[in-house]
Design a protein around this motif. Structure first.
Motif, PDB file in Angstrom:
ATOM      1  N   GLY A 651      22.509  -9.046 -23.527  1.00 57.36           N
ATOM      2  CA  GLY A 651      21.411  -9.496 -24.363  1.00 57.36           C
ATOM      3  C   GLY A 651      21.025  -8.488 -25.421  1.00 57.36           C
ATOM      4  O   GLY A 651      20.218  -8.784 -26.294  1.00 57.36           O
ATOM      5  N   ARG A 652      21.559  -7.267 -25.360  1.00 57.93           N
ATOM      6  CA  ARG A 652      21.210  -6.266 -26.376  1.00 57.93           C
ATOM      7  C   ARG A 652      22.259  -6.250 -27.458  1.00 57.93           C
ATOM      8  O   ARG A 652      23.455  -6.118 -27.190  1.00 57.93           O
ATOM      9  CB  ARG A 652      21.143  -4.879 -25.734  1.00 57.93           C
ATOM     10  CG  ARG A 652      19.950  -4.683 -24.849  1.00 57.93           C
ATOM     11  CD  ARG A 652      19.946  -3.277 -24.374  1.00 57.93           C
ATOM     12  NE  ARG A 652      19.845  -2.366 -25.503  1.00 57.93           N
ATOM     13  CZ  ARG A 652      19.079  -1.298 -25.492  1.00 57.93           C
ATOM     14  NH1 ARG A 652      18.357  -1.018 -24.437  1.00 57.93           N
ATOM     15  NH2 ARG A 652      19.039  -0.507 -26.533  1.00 57.93           N
ATOM     16  N   ILE A 653      21.823  -6.360 -28.686  1.00 61.81           N
ATOM     17  CA  ILE A 653      22.779  -6.385 -29.793  1.00 61.81           C
ATOM     18  C   ILE A 653      23.589  -5.092 -29.835  1.00 61.81           C
ATOM     19  O   ILE A 653      24.790  -5.100 -30.094  1.00 61.81           O
ATOM     20  CB  ILE A 653      22.034  -6.617 -31.125  1.00 61.81           C
ATOM     21  CG1 ILE A 653      21.462  -8.026 -31.121  1.00 61.81           C
ATOM     22  CG2 ILE A 653      22.973  -6.443 -32.292  1.00 61.81           C
ATOM     23  CD1 ILE A 653      20.733  -8.372 -32.370  1.00 61.81           C
ATOM     24  N   GLY A 654      22.911  -3.983 -29.512  1.00 58.82           N
ATOM     25  CA  GLY A 654      23.597  -2.698 -29.526  1.00 58.82           C
ATOM     26  C   GLY A 654      24.809  -2.692 -28.624  1.00 58.82           C
ATOM     27  O   GLY A 654      25.885  -2.207 -28.991  1.00 58.82           O
ATOM     28  N   LEU A 657      27.562  -4.752 -30.094  1.00 57.72           N
ATOM     29  CA  LEU A 657      28.215  -4.010 -31.175  1.00 57.72           C
ATOM     30  C   LEU A 657      29.135  -2.955 -30.601  1.00 57.72           C
ATOM     31  O   LEU A 657      30.229  -2.716 -31.113  1.00 57.72           O
ATOM     32  CB  LEU A 657      27.165  -3.373 -32.073  1.00 57.72           C
ATOM     33  CG  LEU A 657      26.422  -4.345 -32.979  1.00 57.72           C
ATOM     34  CD1 LEU A 657      25.261  -3.645 -33.646  1.00 57.72           C
ATOM     35  CD2 LEU A 657      27.371  -4.895 -34.018  1.00 57.72           C
TER      36      LEU A 657
END
Lengths: 672, 224
Positions: A651-654, A657
């Motif tokens: 759920g974390r974009i980081g 990426l």
């Protein structure tokens, strides 16, 4: 060979008919909710086209194979189409049965039911056209395209009532099994092209495969086409999808689509692989026999009329595969005439099953429309309200039960005849076990008769079990035409087996290298004696005459001796003065002996009322063991595997990426 | 050393500009103030523009002038202006410290640069251009921008990282093959602009939904 030339070219005609079906379907989109336009105009056109296809196929049956390369598809991958005797046989089946179903469907669709009629029309005709293309395809690529089109269009037809959760579930299951099967078929084609990269069937035919690879291709094809046909462990979708679909679609799927799977299997096993290994046949026979028994036993305990017919379809597919397996065994030992006999039985059963099963499914459709009831427990006595449907269903029921003089008897008789020759097989164990298999087939046939008595007796005979059944209306004119068409197919196939076998002999010859033709020609036209008249012969006409005479004598005898001596009075109440229709034998009660005898086959849950219950209820559910033993573990394993992968989703974009960053770095390092 | 001194003056200046570009990338990696980040981004664009002009002058590739002009308009003027406006309207000035602190980020960045140089070595040996030694720097800029997107937790710096990545790609293109074909370049420029607009819309949506631009709120979207 140009498609535009107006020579009597069966292939060009067949392709044009398939295209015309597509055009009829598209025309349905012009006024999708106008039931009158779609039903009275488009579906009859489709039916006429189907009759045309049957005629074209008949002319192609005796002719030389024709092929054409269509410049459509991907670059470097054009569509190869071909008509040979086998394709023509199945085109005949599609056309003849499809015509009856189409004309019935013309009267079937009512406004406000599920998907708009025009959309159904499109899907239905795409379905028909794709089935015709499946049997005409001459390379792996066009075959798969047509095959998947067929699967998808039928999926959407099955889920046309998609507002019900169980219909969506049935559709999902169907799609899942269809795709697993399609993967197996694709892999089989991959092996068949033998590393040449050319997927044309002509190339596959020319390849010679090593033992292990050939076996792998064969069993992949058995798995893939078996999934579509409903062979034993993969039959699970069939009793779900058939009841979910509208009745003409059930009829089309059960009567025709299952046969395209048989076609595919025959094409791969005999035409492309030249099945010459006898033990493959034993495996096919074993699977077929267990499917047949399983299907018929489950069919006997159903209380939903369409599920009952769906299980009966599984049984018939089993019988078909028994015939094919036997043909492979004979073929493997190079006994050409006997292989031809078993193959004829299988092909004949294709035609028989297609005609009587679609007839029965259409009859259930008429009953469903008249009563809005699918459960056998709430029907009964409909022969008074719906005489047309009832009498035509009787023809289908007799054919399905395998009674003379109709078509079901012919194919089962041929199959048992070929079993009688198995002692000639030059292999110890096989010729000892074959009589057991024959006994299994006979048991199946007998139980099929039992099932059909249940089907017909509970729906049409006796007293109506519900009040509302009094308002049931008989089928409309168009529906009647469709039913009569299919019933007359049953009768024709039953009464003229010699002529029909003469017609399909070229397909048998293509598959096993010899037909029955020469043996047949020397006999009288009315006597079917496949091997020699001294061994066994069957004359349907004689049977019909004997039956008719016996019936007439019985009728006249009863009239003459008893007619005026009967006296009508109040029946002896036997302690129950208030008899009502609910006291008739029910579907559950009729199936109860089977449920007891074959108890280990079922997973049964029973709720028995206690003697002190104010409102006693009896409930029994019968389920399939295989669902719990085979399918649920697979589903659980898939879920477990998914759970293992779930932590990837943070759920974390980081983090996401980071995934692409690492992938990029790894790829850069790997590529350099 | 001898190889470097053998370069003509323009080549040496391009190398210098490449070094500045890399330095700015590092500065962006550690800068927490969003306004300064935008200024750094504009500076990066300016350096890029300058080096492109220089390559154009040296090699006589006329289409590179257009590339430089597009860079100047888009990356030095237009995008920073849009970003400034966005910051003012959204009222975010500072980014919070991410998961990884600044010194660690710097160390990871150095490792990434080493890897990038190592990766670019065989490619730059193949390329016969004046600017080939700078290919490693271009790749490092791309990867550093990527790293910046990973480590930031506010949405605006991530978008700046995305734009800066495009700068790196553009620089790689000029240094490896004297720029991409004009059509491709125009397409990319348009993509960046449209991407920026979409991001802008998203920022407002995210803020109205969560009352903040902190993207950790997006974790709620995950399937339970």
């Amino acid at each position: 060979m140009s498609l535009l030339s107006f020579t009597p070219n069966p292939l060009a005609w067949a392709v044009s008919i398939a295209l015309a079906w597509g055009a009829v379907g598209l025309a349905g989109l012009a006024a999708p909710r106008n039931v009158g336009y779609v039903g009275r105009v488009l579906f009859p056109i489709g039916a006429v086209l189907a009759v045309g296809l049957a005629v074209v196929a008949l002319s192609a049956l005796g002719g030389a194979p024709q092929s054409v390369v269509l410049p459509i598809g991907l670059p470097q991958l054009p569509f190869h189409l071909r008509i040979d005797a086998l394709s023509a046989f199945f085109l005949l089946l599609i056309g003849a049965v499809g015509a009856g179903i189409s004309i019935y469907a013309a009267g079937y669709f009512r406004p406000g039911e599920g998907t708009p009629a025009g959309l159904q029309c499109l899907l239905y005709h795409v379905f028909l056209a794709s089935m015709a293309l499946v049997v005409m395809a001459d390379d792996g690529y066009s075959f798969m395209v047509a095959w998947e089109t067929m699967a998808l269009s039928s999926f959407f037809l099955v889920t046309s009532d998609h507002r019900h959760a169980e219909v969506r579930r049935a559709g999902y299951l169907y799609l899942l099994v269809a795709h697993v099967g399609a993967i197996a078929i694709l892999l089989a084609f991959g092996i068949l092209q033998n590393g040449t990269g050319d997927y044309a069937f002509a190339n596959m035919r020319a390849q010679h495969h090593g033992g292990a690879w050939a076996a792998a291709a064969f069993f992949l094809a058995l798995f893939g086409f078996g999934a579509k046909a409903g062979l034993l462990p993969l039959h699970i979708w069939l009793p779900e999808a058939h009841p979910a679909a509208p009745s003409p679609v059930s009829a089309m799927m059960s009567g025709v689509m299952l046969k395209t799977a048989v076609y595919g299997f025959l094409r791969v096993a005999f035409d492309l692989l030249h099945a010459t290994v006898w033990w493959w046949g034993v495996v096919v026979l074993a699977f077929g026999l267990s499917t047949a028994l399983y299907g018929v036993i489950f069919s006997a305990v159903q209380s939903d009329m369409k599920r009952l017919l769906a299980y009966s379809s599984i049984e018939n597919i089993g019988i078909l595969f028994v015939g094919i397996g036997l043909a492979i065994v004979f073929h493997g030992f190079d006994m050409k005439v006997l292989a031809a006999l078993a193959m004829t039985a299988a092909l004949y059963h294709c035609l028989s099953h297609a005609s009587f099963k679609s007839l029965l499914f259409l009859c259930t459709g008429a009953v469903l429309h008249a009563t809005h009831e699918r459960s056998l427990g709430k029907l009964g006595g409909l022969i008074h309200r719906m005489p047309w449907v009832a009498w035509l269903a009787l023809i289908g029921v007799i054919a399905s039960a395998g009674l003379p003089p109709l078509n079901g008897f012919v194919s089962e008789w041929l199959l048992l005849q070929s079993f009688l020759f198995t002692p000639q097989l030059p292999h110890g164990y096989i010729h000892m076990f074959m009589p057991l298999a024959a006994a299994g087939v006979v048991l199946t046939a007998a139980l099929a008769g039992y099932v059909m008595v249940k089907f017909f007796g509970v729906i049409f005979l006796g007293q109506p079990r519900e009040e509302k059944l009094d308002e049931a209306r008989d089928a409309g004119t168009l529906e009647r035409i469709g039913l009569v068409w299919l019933a007359s197919l049953c009768v024709t196939l039953g009464l003229f087996p010699v002529q029909v076998i003469g017609m399909i002999d070229s397909a048998t010859t293509l598959l096993v290298g010899r037909g029955l033709g020469k043996a047949l020609d020397t006999r009288a036209w009315w006597l079917l004696a496949p091997i020699s008249a001294d061994r066994a012969s069957y004359s349907p006409a004689l049977f019909l005459i004997v039956i008719a005479i016996a019936l007439a004598l019985g009728f006249l005898g009863v009239r003459a001796f008893y007619h005026h001596r009967t006296r009508q009075g109040p029946p002896w109440g036997c302690g129950f003065p208030l008899l009502n229709p609910r006291m008739q034998d029910t579907a559950e009660g009729f199936g109860q002996p089977i449920r007891e005898i074959f108890q280990p086959f079922f997973r049964m849950r029973r709720e028995l009322p206690s003697p002190f219950d104010a409102q006693p209820r009896y409930r029994v559910t019968v389920e399939d063991h295989l669902w719990y033993w085979l399918y649920l573990p697979i589903a659980k394993a898939a879920e477990f595997g998914t759970r293992l992968v779930t932590p990837l989703q943070q759920g974390r974009i980081g983090i996401y990426l980071l995934y692409s960053f690492c992938t990029l770095l790894l790829l850069l390092m790997f590529v350099r | 050393m001898s190889a470097l001194s053998a370069l003509p003056l323009s080549g040496q200046i391009i190398n210098l500009l490449a070094a500045v570009l890399l330095l700015i990338s590092f500065a962006m990696l550690v800068q927490r103030r969003i306004l300064s980040l935008i200024d750094l981004f504009a500076a990066q664009g300016a350096v890029l523009c300058l080096s492109t002009v220089l390559v154009a002058v040296t090699t006589g590739q006329r289409h590179l002038y257009f590339s430089a002009a597009i860079t100047l308009v888009l990356k030095v003027v237009l995008l920073p202006w849009i970003l400034h406006r966005l910051i003012r309207r959204l009222n975010v000035k500072w980014d919070v410290e991410g998961l990884i602190n600044i010194p660690t980020t710097m160390l990871v960045g150095i490792v990434v640069v080493v890897v990038a140089f190592n990766l670019a070595l065989p490619i730059s040996q193949l390329a016969g251009t004046l600017t080939r030694p700078t290919l490693g720097i271009a790749l490092a800029t791309v990867l550093l921008a990527f790293l910046m997107m990973i480590t930031r937790s506010k949405a605006v710096p991530q978008v700046i990282g995305f734009l800066s990545m495009e700068n790196g790609l553009f620089f790689a293109a000029t240094s490896a093959t004297y720029g991409m074909p004009m059509v491709v370049e125009m397409g990319i420029a348009l993509d960046v602009l449209i991407g920026m607009i979409i991001f802008g819309v998203f920022f407002f949506q995210i803020r109205t939904q969560f009352d903040s631009l902190d993207i950790s709120h997006l974790e709620q979207l995950k399937e339970k």
